[in-house]
Design an enzyme around this catalytic site. Structure first.
Site, PDB file in Angstrom:
ATOM      1  N   LYS A  44      -4.355 -10.556   5.477  1.00 51.94           N
ATOM      2  CA  LYS A  44      -5.011 -11.435   4.310  1.00 51.94           C
ATOM      3  C   LYS A  44      -4.119 -12.736   4.101  1.00 51.94           C
ATOM      4  O   LYS A  44      -4.593 -13.658   3.938  1.00 51.94           O
ATOM      5  CB  LYS A  44      -5.114 -10.597   3.079  1.00 51.94           C
ATOM      6  N   THR A  50       0.935  -1.262   0.122  1.00 50.84           N
ATOM      7  CA  THR A  50       0.004  -0.133  -0.173  1.00 50.84           C
ATOM      8  C   THR A  50       0.851   1.133   0.031  1.00 50.84           C
ATOM      9  O   THR A  50       0.489   2.135  -0.775  1.00 50.84           O
ATOM     10  CB  THR A  50      -0.902  -0.035   1.226  1.00 50.84           C
ATOM     11  N   PHE A  64     -11.096 -27.081  -9.293  1.00 57.41           N
ATOM     12  CA  PHE A  64     -10.189 -26.887  -8.115  1.00 57.41           C
ATOM     13  C   PHE A  64     -10.620 -27.124  -6.769  1.00 57.41           C
ATOM     14  O   PHE A  64     -10.046 -27.487  -5.856  1.00 57.41           O
ATOM     15  CB  PHE A  64      -9.289 -25.667  -8.266  1.00 57.41           C
ATOM     16  N   LYS A  65     -12.013 -27.418  -6.758  1.00 58.72           N
ATOM     17  CA  LYS A  65     -12.813 -27.697  -5.522  1.00 58.72           C
ATOM     18  C   LYS A  65     -14.237 -28.089  -6.152  1.00 58.72           C
ATOM     19  O   LYS A  65     -14.737 -27.920  -7.230  1.00 58.72           O
ATOM     20  CB  LYS A  65     -12.709 -26.730  -4.509  1.00 58.72           C
ATOM     21  N   CYS A 118      -5.385 -18.651  -4.786  1.00 56.61           N
ATOM     22  CA  CYS A 118      -5.377 -17.812  -3.651  1.00 56.61           C
ATOM     23  C   CYS A 118      -4.178 -18.362  -2.633  1.00 56.61           C
ATOM     24  O   CYS A 118      -3.436 -18.279  -2.385  1.00 56.61           O
ATOM     25  CB  CYS A 118      -6.648 -17.641  -2.837  1.00 56.61           C
ATOM     26  N   ARG A 123     -12.072 -11.305   1.406  1.00 54.61           N
ATOM     27  CA  ARG A 123     -11.977 -12.728   1.940  1.00 54.61           C
ATOM     28  C   ARG A 123     -13.175 -13.680   1.618  1.00 54.61           C
ATOM     29  O   ARG A 123     -13.561 -14.399   2.549  1.00 54.61           O
ATOM     30  CB  ARG A 123     -11.592 -12.468   3.341  1.00 54.61           C
ATOM     31  N   ARG A 175      -4.918 -21.631   6.355  1.00 56.48           N
ATOM     32  CA  ARG A 175      -5.735 -22.619   5.595  1.00 56.48           C
ATOM     33  C   ARG A 175      -4.853 -23.585   4.816  1.00 56.48           C
ATOM     34  O   ARG A 175      -4.972 -24.850   5.138  1.00 56.48           O
ATOM     35  CB  ARG A 175      -6.753 -22.133   4.744  1.00 56.48           C
TER      36      ARG A 175
HETATM   37  N1  SAJ Z   1      -9.027 -27.920   0.097  1.00 56.52           N
HETATM   38  C1  SAJ Z   1      -8.553 -29.169   0.440  1.00 56.52           C
HETATM   39  N2  SAJ Z   1      -9.032 -29.737   1.791  1.00 56.52           N
HETATM   40  C2  SAJ Z   1      -9.727 -28.874   2.535  1.00 56.52           C
HETATM   41  C3  SAJ Z   1     -10.214 -27.506   2.166  1.00 56.52           C
HETATM   42  C4  SAJ Z   1      -9.743 -27.066   1.067  1.00 56.52           C
HETATM   43  O1  SAJ Z   1      -7.682 -29.851  -0.200  1.00 56.52           O
HETATM   44  O2  SAJ Z   1     -10.224 -29.461   3.489  1.00 56.52           O
HETATM   45  C5  SAJ Z   1      -8.524 -27.487  -1.153  1.00 56.52           C
HETATM   46  C6  SAJ Z   1      -9.515 -27.333  -2.075  1.00 56.52           C
HETATM   47  O3  SAJ Z   1     -10.302 -28.324  -2.954  1.00 56.52           O
HETATM   48  C7  SAJ Z   1      -8.950 -26.254  -2.995  1.00 56.52           C
HETATM   49  C8  SAJ Z   1      -8.079 -25.669  -2.275  1.00 56.52           C
HETATM   50  O4  SAJ Z   1      -7.979 -25.922  -1.105  1.00 56.52           O
HETATM   51  O5  SAJ Z   1      -8.161 -27.035  -3.986  1.00 56.52           O
HETATM   52  C9  SAJ Z   1      -8.468 -23.971  -1.794  1.00 56.52           C
HETATM   53  O6  SAJ Z   1      -9.917 -24.096  -1.501  1.00 56.52           O
HETATM   54  P1  SAJ Z   1     -10.727 -23.351  -0.571  1.00 56.52           P
HETATM   55  O7  SAJ Z   1     -12.064 -23.444  -0.397  1.00 56.52           O
HETATM   56  O8  SAJ Z   1     -10.027 -23.546   0.873  1.00 56.52           O
HETATM   57  O9  SAJ Z   1     -10.386 -21.876  -0.695  1.00 56.52           O
HETATM   58  P2  SAJ Z   1     -10.518 -20.791  -2.073  1.00 56.52           P
HETATM   59  O10 SAJ Z   1      -9.139 -20.627  -2.576  1.00 56.52           O
HETATM   60  O11 SAJ Z   1     -11.660 -21.129  -2.946  1.00 56.52           O
HETATM   61  O12 SAJ Z   1     -10.723 -19.381  -1.329  1.00 56.52           O
HETATM   62  C10 SAJ Z   1      -9.803 -18.947  -0.242  1.00 56.52           C
HETATM   63  C11 SAJ Z   1     -10.731 -18.516   1.228  1.00 56.52           C
HETATM   64  N3  SAJ Z   1      -9.612 -18.443   2.249  1.00 56.52           N
HETATM   65  C12 SAJ Z   1      -9.842 -19.131   3.538  1.00 56.52           C
HETATM   66  O13 SAJ Z   1     -10.624 -19.804   3.660  1.00 56.52           O
HETATM   67  C13 SAJ Z   1      -8.910 -18.639   4.703  1.00 56.52           C
HETATM   68  C14 SAJ Z   1     -11.383 -17.573   0.951  1.00 56.52           C
HETATM   69  O14 SAJ Z   1     -12.006 -17.003   2.052  1.00 56.52           O
HETATM   70  C15 SAJ Z   1     -10.535 -16.206   0.331  1.00 56.52           C
HETATM   71  O15 SAJ Z   1     -11.370 -15.026   0.054  1.00 56.52           O
HETATM   72  C16 SAJ Z   1      -9.830 -16.581  -0.911  1.00 56.52           C
HETATM   73  O16 SAJ Z   1      -9.195 -18.024  -0.762  1.00 56.52           O
HETATM   74  C17 SAJ Z   1      -9.024 -15.709  -1.575  1.00 56.52           C
HETATM   75  O17 SAJ Z   1      -9.607 -14.883  -2.644  1.00 56.52           O
HETATM   76  O18 SAJ Z   1      -8.019 -15.215  -0.986  1.00 56.52           O
END
Ligand code: SAJ
Length: 420
Positions: free
Chosen positions: A212, A126, A330-331, A266, A160, A219
């Site tokens: 962030k 920033t 990806f999920k 992310c 987020r 995670r």
């Molecule tokens: N995944 C696993 N096991 C789990 C949970 C997720 O293998 O138990 C994998 C998913 O399959 C995927 C990856 O992790 O490949 C990420 O998926 P996700 O659902 O955990 O997260 P994103 O990338 O969709 O979104 C994240 C979120 N961050 C957190 O939960 C801390 C979201 O709140 C953020 O805004 C986003 O990143 C971002 O834009 O930064």
């Protein structure tokens, strides 16, 4: 000072929903994107990305003339920058899009404006952005020069929201507001309060930037723990899904789920921003990234072992064996293939395997470029019919609904425990 006109720079997965949220509160919103296709699509009242419920809000905002998209910035009272911050080959954050966005809005900035950086950024970004603005506009004062008396207020306010639930989380989640001064924070909070139902929690810009990165690293580290357990359990002959279910009965244990790796734009990226700035200190965060990044390769080794078993049992040639990969996203339950470990696994299998590699992904109509030519996109039924070896990569609802009795293959690599 109120915000009559709000400009959002970057109309992607975050910028467009944010622009639409302000427009839905009857604010005059100017969306800016360098991609003419995105601009043209939005001005038609349509959307160029997939996110539940976004289409309805955008269509209405455009029809009611609260939202319009343009290629180059125009004057506004607040500017939100939501452009990509990828990393370079060496995992160093690449700030070129932020710099280009900052320099482009600098030309239309005026006294009293508010500039917010939303893009995930390394600590100090920033201040760097404020430097670019000051450099381009020596006639205005900025917080690093004039503190609370600055002509322009600047804050870092990370998004987020969870892809797939953006339109709900954008409104309901609490928001971290990192002003360069307390006055900057107060103005940024006032801006988000136009649509926010969650709380604005104020801090400084550096803490907000780190917050962030911390959320997504937290995670990533927790998923890496689950992924490491899955390797250990496979070696020990233990069902990792049962193990995690049992361990999570402890009141203070909450293990996440293993999978084929970590995808999206992310969680697989942001932890590297911390590692890049703290290479000696961020040991756990780096290791978690490495554990998660190596998981697709481990999955492919499991597939090779399953194919070897299949060949030994059937006295076939490798070229006669058909492998079916279930899922590319990806999920679960989305169509987003960006940085997907499932795509990586399917690609690695197809490059190695001499027989047919089938792919089932009910959420897309076409294969991604990486898989064209090596694999065939087929229906769920065809895959179940033809496959000798089944590789489960995404726990989509449609896959979970497959009755166990219809899966006749004895060689199954189930990375998501769908058929646990
Ligand atoms: N995944 C696993 N096991 C789990 C949970 C997720 O293998 O138990 C994998 C998913 O399959 C995927 C990856 O992790 O490949 C990420 O998926 P996700 O659902 O955990 O997260 P994103 O990338 O969709 O979104 C994240 C979120 N961050 C957190 O939960 C801390 C979201 O709140 C953020 O805004 C986003 O990143 C971002 O834009 O930064």
């Amino acid at each position: 000072m109120s915000f009559e006109t709000i400009s959002v720079i970057g109309l992607g997965y975050i910028g467009l929903p944010t622009a639409a949220a302000f427009a839905s509160r009857q604010k005059n919103v100017i969306g800016v994107d360098i991609n003419p296709h995105a601009v043209e699509t939005i001005n038609r009242g349509a959307i160029h990305i997939v996110e539940p419920d976004l289409d309805v809000v955008v269509r209405r905002a455009v029809e009611e003339k609260y939202l319009r998209a343009v290629i180059a910035p125009q004057p506004a009272d607040a500017f939100l920058i939501a452009v990509p911050t990828p990393f370079k080959g060496d995992h160093q954050p690449d700030m070129v899009y932020v710099e280009a966005a900052a320099r482009s809005i600098a030309t239309v900035l005026k006294k009293g404006d508010l500039v917010i950086l939303e893009s995930t950024s390394p600590v100090g970004a920033t201040e760097q952005m404020a430097g670019w603005l000051a450099d381009s506009r020596p006639d205005l004062t900025f917080p690093q020069q004039a503190g609370e008396q600055a002509d322009v207020n600047i804050a870092y306010c990370p998004e987020r929201v969870l892809p797939g639930q953006v339109m709900v989380e954008l409104i309901k989640n609490d928001r971290v507001i990192g002003g360069m001064t307390p006055a900057c924070s107060a103005r940024a909070s006032a801006l988000y309060n136009i649509f926010l139902e969650g709380e604005c929690v104020e801090t400084n810009a550096r803490t907000a930037e780190m917050c962030k990165l911390t959320e997504n690293s937290f995670r990533d580290v927790n998923i890496a723990f689950a992924n490491e357990l899955s390797l250990i359990c496979a070696a020990q002959g233990i069902n990792v899904w049962e193990l995690i279910r049992l361990a999570n009965r402890h009141p203070r244990v909450n293990i996440l789920q293993p999978g084929p790796g970590v995808g999206g734009h992310c969680i697989a990226v942001d932890p590297w921003f911390i590692v890049a700035q703290n290479p000696e200190l961020a040991r756990l965060i780096r290791t978690a990234r490495e554990v998660n990044d190596s998981k697709p390769h481990w999955v492919v080794e499991q597939v090779k072992a399953a194919v070897a078993d299949c060949l030994a049992a059937n006295d076939q040639r490798a070229s006669d064996v058909t492998i079916a990969c279930f899922g590319l996203a990806f999920k679960p339950n989305i169509d987003d293939l960006r940085e997907s470990p499932a795509v990586e696994v399917a690609q690695l299998i197809a490059e190695w395997h001499r027989g047919d590699t089938l792919v089932v992904e009910p959420h897309v109509e076409h294969l991604p470029k990486a898989l064209v030519g090596h694999t065939t996109l087929v229906s769920l039924d065809e895959a179940l019919q033809r496959a000798d070896v089944v590789v489960m990569l995404v726990d989509h609802q449609v896959f979970k609904a497959i009755p166990a009795a219809t899966v006749r293959q004895p060689w199954i690599v189930d990375t998501k425990g769908v058929w646990r």
